[in-house]
Write a protein that holds these residues in place. Structure first.
Motif, PDB file in Angstrom:
ATOM      1  N   MET A 145     -11.712   8.782   5.170  1.00  0.00           N
ATOM      2  CA  MET A 145     -10.557   8.076   5.690  1.00  0.00           C
ATOM      3  C   MET A 145      -9.348   8.456   4.835  1.00  0.00           C
ATOM      4  N   THR A 146      -8.215   8.683   5.471  1.00  0.00           N
ATOM      5  CA  THR A 146      -7.008   9.090   4.753  1.00  0.00           C
ATOM      6  C   THR A 146      -6.336   7.883   4.087  1.00  0.00           C
ATOM      7  N   THR A 147      -5.412   8.173   3.223  1.00  0.00           N
ATOM      8  CA  THR A 147      -4.661   7.110   2.557  1.00  0.00           C
ATOM      9  C   THR A 147      -3.900   6.278   3.582  1.00  0.00           C
ATOM     10  N   LEU A 148      -3.306   6.929   4.564  1.00  0.00           N
ATOM     11  CA  LEU A 148      -2.576   6.192   5.593  1.00  0.00           C
ATOM     12  C   LEU A 148      -3.505   5.297   6.408  1.00  0.00           C
ATOM     13  N   GLU A 149      -4.687   5.793   6.740  1.00  0.00           N
ATOM     14  CA  GLU A 149      -5.655   4.967   7.473  1.00  0.00           C
ATOM     15  C   GLU A 149      -6.104   3.782   6.609  1.00  0.00           C
ATOM     16  N   ASN A 150      -6.396   4.038   5.358  1.00  0.00           N
ATOM     17  CA  ASN A 150      -6.777   2.948   4.453  1.00  0.00           C
ATOM     18  C   ASN A 150      -5.667   1.913   4.335  1.00  0.00           C
ATOM     19  N   TYR A 171      -3.345   1.308   6.632  1.00  0.00           N
ATOM     20  CA  TYR A 171      -3.260   0.638   7.931  1.00  0.00           C
ATOM     21  C   TYR A 171      -4.338  -0.441   8.064  1.00  0.00           C
ATOM     22  N   PHE A 172      -5.548  -0.134   7.660  1.00  0.00           N
ATOM     23  CA  PHE A 172      -6.668  -1.070   7.807  1.00  0.00           C
ATOM     24  C   PHE A 172      -6.736  -2.106   6.675  1.00  0.00           C
ATOM     25  N   ASN A 187      -7.133  -1.617   3.445  1.00  0.00           N
ATOM     26  CA  ASN A 187      -7.988  -1.274   2.306  1.00  0.00           C
ATOM     27  C   ASN A 187      -7.177  -0.976   1.049  1.00  0.00           C
ATOM     28  N   MET A 227       1.093   9.199   0.637  1.00  0.00           N
ATOM     29  CA  MET A 227       1.351   9.100   2.068  1.00  0.00           C
ATOM     30  C   MET A 227       2.206  10.270   2.550  1.00  0.00           C
ATOM     31  N   GLU A 282       0.151  13.442   2.770  1.00  0.00           N
ATOM     32  CA  GLU A 282      -0.723  13.465   3.946  1.00  0.00           C
ATOM     33  C   GLU A 282       0.078  13.707   5.226  1.00  0.00           C
ATOM     34  N   ASP A 314      -0.460  16.873   7.665  1.00  0.00           N
ATOM     35  CA  ASP A 314      -0.721  16.704   9.101  1.00  0.00           C
ATOM     36  C   ASP A 314       0.275  17.483   9.946  1.00  0.00           C
TER      37      ASP A 314
END
Length: 91
Positions: A1-6, A8-9, A11, A79, A82, A86
């Motif tokens: 999982m990416t830093t941005l996903e973490n 967002y969720f 984490n 962020m 990443e 992307d």
């Protein structure tokens, strides 16, 4: 999982950060001074210790602010890195 996903969720919590060695030292000193104040019996001694605690507390606040800023900046750079990576994939 990416830093941005973490992020967002949920984490990653930007307010959770590790204290620097300097911050821990100041916190320890403040705790020690509070203990000394509790055992002080004379008014003059209490005033002196209270002043020391106040000065230490101001230093601790400044160090904590610095630590929070540095950790927040590091997260921002991760962020941005990443995002940049992307965008390079889409080219």
């Amino acid at each position: 999982m990416t830093t941005l996903e973490n992020f967002y969720f949920g984490n990653i919590n930007p307010s959770d950060y590790r204290q620097s060695r300097d911050t821990k030292k100041k916190l320890s000193k403040m705790t020690r001074l509070l203990e000394e104040l509790r055992s002080t019996l004379t008014n003059e001694q209490q005033k002196e210790k209270l002043e020391q605690i106040e000065n230490c507390q101001l230093s601790l606040i400044a160090l904590s602010e610095k630590d929070a800023y540095i950790e927040g900046f590091k997260l921002g750079v991760k962020m941005a890195t990443e995002i940049y990576a992307d965008t390079q994939q889409w080219r």
